[in-house]
Design an enzyme around this catalytic site. Structure first.
Site, PDB file in Angstrom:
ATOM      1  N   GLU A   1       0.858  -1.178   0.000  1.00 30.50           N
ATOM      2  CA  GLU A   1       0.000   0.000   0.000  1.00 30.50           C
ATOM      3  C   GLU A   1       0.899   1.234   0.000  1.00 30.50           C
ATOM      4  O   GLU A   1       1.713   1.402   0.915  1.00 30.50           O
ATOM      5  CB  GLU A   1      -0.879   0.052   1.249  1.00 30.50           C
ATOM      6  CG  GLU A   1      -1.801  -1.115   1.467  1.00 30.50           C
ATOM      7  CD  GLU A   1      -2.481  -1.022   2.822  1.00 30.50           C
ATOM      8  OE1 GLU A   1      -2.358   0.033   3.489  1.00 30.50           O
ATOM      9  OE2 GLU A   1      -3.114  -2.001   3.232  1.00 30.50           O
TER      10      GLU A   1
ATOM     11  N   ASP B   1      -4.521   8.043  11.097  1.00 31.88           N
ATOM     12  CA  ASP B   1      -3.086   7.781  11.224  1.00 31.88           C
ATOM     13  C   ASP B   1      -2.587   8.136  12.613  1.00 31.88           C
ATOM     14  O   ASP B   1      -2.825   9.232  13.128  1.00 31.88           O
ATOM     15  CB  ASP B   1      -2.307   8.590  10.190  1.00 31.88           C
ATOM     16  CG  ASP B   1      -2.654   8.194   8.765  1.00 31.88           C
ATOM     17  OD1 ASP B   1      -3.053   7.036   8.581  1.00 31.88           O
ATOM     18  OD2 ASP B   1      -2.534   9.038   7.866  1.00 31.88           O
TER      19      ASP B   1
END
Length: 265
Positions: free
Chosen positions: A49, A60
């Site tokens: 990815e 995140d």
């Protein structure tokens, strides 16, 4: 070009889970991202990815935020992300882009889908795009011949899981916990139940991410999931390394450890 379908079919034939690695484009440098991802593939990652750096991350954790900040400081743009995809796809790994929706929306969904396919990318993971708003992107992706991956979470109801998996074509991303990315001491026990609930609604592979960072944890997840997703642990190796050569060596060691873990069925 290696597709997600061939990756998961081969992993299943080998009686193991697929290993999926994440790395932002432009980190540790624009060229270094391709080098690091290549090292990950050479040491055992089946799928990579490539993160599209974004200034306002939603899921995140601090490790990825640090890497993404450095990438943005390096001047990484969508053109650099596509060049990174092209470089990584040449390794033979199935290569995805993981991105929040706003950059695609601003770039133009049809334009982005075509550009990603032209670069050798096989699909996208869009964590903040909801099924209710995914129609145009699903259409653009289908036209370009790339897969779409969406997320389910431990809090997802049966109705929500069903709606999400209907939007997926490559695999389903099962977030192991409610929270942000980052390696942890243990993998949330809710992950196994989430995988089982998701499989009741789809025949697509189900991959578990968030919290996996060691070979032991990878083996634990591989016992019930079709794929194991690791991001922060790879990034941490690069962040902590004294130089690029040491970082690449550490990334290879981790990928090898994780590959052994997903193979230990």
């Amino acid at each position: 070009m290696t597709t997600l379908q061939t990756v998961f079919a081969k992993a299943k034939a080998d009686n193991r889970a697929a290993l999926v690695g994440y790395l932002p484009a432009g980190f540790p440098t624009k060229e270094g991202a391709v080098e690091a991802a290549t090292a990950m593939v050479e040491a055992g990652c089946d799928v990579i990815e490539i993160g599209l750096p974004y200034s306002d991350p939603l899921m995140d954790g601090p490790t990825i935020q640090d890497a993404v900040h450095r990438s943005l400081v390096n001047g990484t743009r969508i053109a650099d992300v596509l060049r990174t995809v092209e470089g990584v796809a040449k390794t033979g790994a199935a290569t995805l882009v993981m991105t929040y929706w706003n950059p695609i929306d601003r770039y133009g969904p049809e334009r982005f889908a075509r550009a990603l396919a032209d670069a050798g990318g096989v699909g996208t993971i869009t964590p903040d795009l909801t099924p209710e708003e995914a129609g145009p992107w699903r259409a653009a992706s289908a036209e370009a011949g790339i897969d779409t991956v969406f997320l389910v979470a431990p809090s997802s109801t049966e109705e929500r899981i069903k709606a999400v998996v209907e939007c997926c074509t490559g695999f389903v991303y099962a977030a192991s916990l409610m929270g942000v990315t980052g390696a942890r001491e243990t993998v949330n026990v809710a992950a196994e139940d989430l995988v089982a609930r998701t499989r009741a609604h789809t025949s697509l592979p189900v991959c578990v991410g968030l919290g996996v960072g060691t070979g032991r944890q990878a083996a634990e997840v591989a016992a019930y999931a079709d794929g194991v997703i690791v991001g922060s642990a790879f990034i941490r190796r690069l962040l902590d390394a004294p130089d690029s050569a040491a970082g690449l060596a550490d990334v290879r060691l981790l990928a090898g450890e994780l590959r052994a873990g997903v193979s230990a069925r």
